[in-house]
Each structure stands twice: as C-alpha cells, then as structure tokens.
Scaffold this active site. Sequence first.
Site, PDB file in Angstrom:
ATOM      1  N   ASP A   1      54.029  54.414  82.957  1.00  0.00           N
ATOM      2  CA  ASP A   1      53.948  55.542  82.024  1.00  0.00           C
ATOM      3  C   ASP A   1      54.127  56.864  82.775  1.00  0.00           C
ATOM      4  OD1 ASP A   1      53.629  56.840  79.638  1.00  0.00           O
ATOM      5  OD2 ASP A   1      51.464  56.554  79.519  1.00  0.00           O
TER       6      ASP A   1
ATOM      7  N   ASN B   1      58.239  51.485  70.852  1.00  0.00           N
ATOM      8  CA  ASN B   1      59.134  52.463  71.497  1.00  0.00           C
ATOM      9  C   ASN B   1      60.422  52.734  70.709  1.00  0.00           C
ATOM     10  OD1 ASN B   1      58.213  51.516  74.877  1.00  0.00           O
ATOM     11  ND2 ASN B   1      57.469  53.218  73.648  1.00  0.00           N
TER      12      ASN B   1
HETATM   13  C1  FPP Z   1      56.824  55.348  79.409  1.00  0.00           C
HETATM   14  O1  FPP Z   1      56.916  56.690  79.833  1.00  0.00           O
HETATM   15  C2  FPP Z   1      58.038  54.679  79.826  1.00  0.00           C
HETATM   16  C3  FPP Z   1      58.874  53.991  79.007  1.00  0.00           C
HETATM   17  C4  FPP Z   1      58.652  53.807  77.570  1.00  0.00           C
HETATM   18  C5  FPP Z   1      60.093  53.402  79.533  1.00  0.00           C
HETATM   19  C6  FPP Z   1      59.910  52.757  80.858  1.00  0.00           C
HETATM   20  C7  FPP Z   1      61.234  52.521  81.400  1.00  0.00           C
HETATM   21  C8  FPP Z   1      61.559  52.618  82.688  1.00  0.00           C
HETATM   22  C9  FPP Z   1      60.617  52.886  83.785  1.00  0.00           C
HETATM   23  C10 FPP Z   1      62.933  52.366  83.073  1.00  0.00           C
HETATM   24  C11 FPP Z   1      62.976  50.903  83.244  1.00  0.00           C
HETATM   25  C12 FPP Z   1      64.225  50.507  83.705  1.00  0.00           C
HETATM   26  C13 FPP Z   1      64.409  49.293  84.165  1.00  0.00           C
HETATM   27  C14 FPP Z   1      65.709  48.997  84.739  1.00  0.00           C
HETATM   28  C15 FPP Z   1      63.353  48.255  84.121  1.00  0.00           C
HETATM   29  P1  FPP Z   1      56.966  57.813  78.738  1.00  0.00           P
HETATM   30  O2  FPP Z   1      58.382  58.068  78.413  1.00  0.00           O
HETATM   31  O3  FPP Z   1      56.120  57.417  77.566  1.00  0.00           O
HETATM   32  O4  FPP Z   1      56.357  59.014  79.512  1.00  0.00           O
HETATM   33  P2  FPP Z   1      55.484  60.189  78.892  1.00  0.00           P
HETATM   34  O5  FPP Z   1      54.186  59.588  78.454  1.00  0.00           O
HETATM   35  O6  FPP Z   1      55.329  61.115  80.035  1.00  0.00           O
HETATM   36  O7  FPP Z   1      56.291  60.778  77.766  1.00  0.00           O
END
Ligand code: FPP
Length: 233
Positions: free
Chosen positions: A16, A65
């Site tokens: 996250d 998501n």
């Molecule tokens: C949560 O951070 C993250 C996600 C919903 C996506 C996670 C994806 C990746 C790390 C890329 C993965 C890629 C591969 C190739 C496995 P957020 O967007 O909710 O962050 P925030 O809480 O700061 O908005």
Amino acid sequence: MPNDENVLNHISFIMDGNGRWAKKRLLPREFGHREGAKKFRDIVEYCLEYKKIKYVSVYAFSTENWKRPEKEVKGILNLFYDYMNTCIKENDKNKMRVRFLGNRSVFSESYQAKMAETEQVTSKYERTLGICINYGGKDEIVDAVNKLIAEGKTTITKEDITNTIYTGVMPPPDMIVRTGGEYRLSNYFMWQSAYSELFFTKTLWPDFSKKEVDELVEEYKGRQRNFGGVKNA
Ligand code: FPP
C-alpha cells in the site's frame, strides 16, 4: 527474547502507498504503481533468493480496486501483463513458481491465457510467488463453500475449505506486512491469516527496503507463537 523455533515459510505483503508516493512528488498515481512494481520485483527476489523464504505472496489487486479510474486500473493490469512476460522469459533464471490467486473469470481470454501460461511454464519450480489479483478474502471462502456443495458435500470441514481456497498448496502466511500506514487487512487472506503475525509500517510501498524486510524478520523471530496453546506448556 529471540525465538529460534519460529520458522518463516511464508511472508506476505499488502503493498500500500503507491498513490501517496506519487502524490508527494506531484506525479500521476500511475507513476507510483510503476515504482511499486519495481519494488515488488526487488523484494520478491530478496525474500526468495537471499532470505530463502519458500513462499512469498502479495496483495496486488483487490475485487474492490475496480472502483478506481479506468486509466489507473488499466495501468496496473498492464504492469502485470509485462511482469507475466518477464516471468515466462526469465523462468530458468528466477526458478520461481508463479501462482495467481483470485477470481480470474473477469479477465479477457488473452489475459487469462497469459496467466495460465505463466503458471504452466513456472510450475516445475518449488519456491513460490502467489499474486493475489482480483482477490477478495470473503469471496474466496464463499467460492470454496459453493464449490464443495457443487461437488456434493453436505458437511464441510476446515480441511475442506483450506484445500479448496485459492492458496491451496501454499501454507498460511507466517507474517503479513502492510506498508503505507493503515492498520487493517482490507479483506486479505481472511481464512489464511487466523494465526499470522501482523506487521504494519508507515513506509510507503515504493520506499520499502530490503533493510526493512531484515528488521521485520528479526522482529518476527522474537514473537512468541502459541497457536491458541500455552507458552512452554
Ligand atoms: C495500493 O496502493 C496498491 C495497489 C492497489 C496496486 C499495487 C500494485 C503494484 C505494487 C504494482 C504491482 C505490479 C506487479 C507487476 C505485481 P494505493 O494506490 O492504494 O496507494 P495509496 O493508498 O497511497 O493511494
């Protein structure tokens, strides 16, 4: 006091903080996910190869998501697609079995075919990476129960559910690490986390480091796991 008996077979990450990482730099959220994907590769390699942990899993994309803007969702799914191609191409270098955990029926045929190909090409390896994609912990349990009913079961045991959920052959996680400063599991591994040790760090996922993995693993070794029993009974 360190507890050397705490074998660490399976470490799991809730990745996250990509969005906030990008926002802090006045960049679009997609940039955060791209950095997150790089970090994911580093950390997975570090855990499997250097820490010799047999199972690593990540919460990459939840059933919730899809509510995000289309551009962001597409960006994340493209990152996975690229990653799948890399896993196929570099399989004899990485020597890692890749398994996708989640409901894949929502993905296009070509996307599902790429997932199946990735799993098939890497199936000969032992150390395992589980990628939770379109994953929801409650859905996973409901799906398992429905599958068992469809198979004709009238009484369902814990073992039945353990063997039918997406993780199947993977043992439950010993450690679940959530980055990004939120203190919840967000529908992750609802069944598997019953006795997992939980770790939370404020570090945003793209800033997460191997050093922090080392520190958390050390902390894990010091935890007393009783699984409902009594210490030194
Ligand atoms: C949560 O951070 C993250 C996600 C919903 C996506 C996670 C994806 C990746 C790390 C890329 C993965 C890629 C591969 C190739 C496995 P957020 O967007 O909710 O962050 P925030 O809480 O700061 O908005």
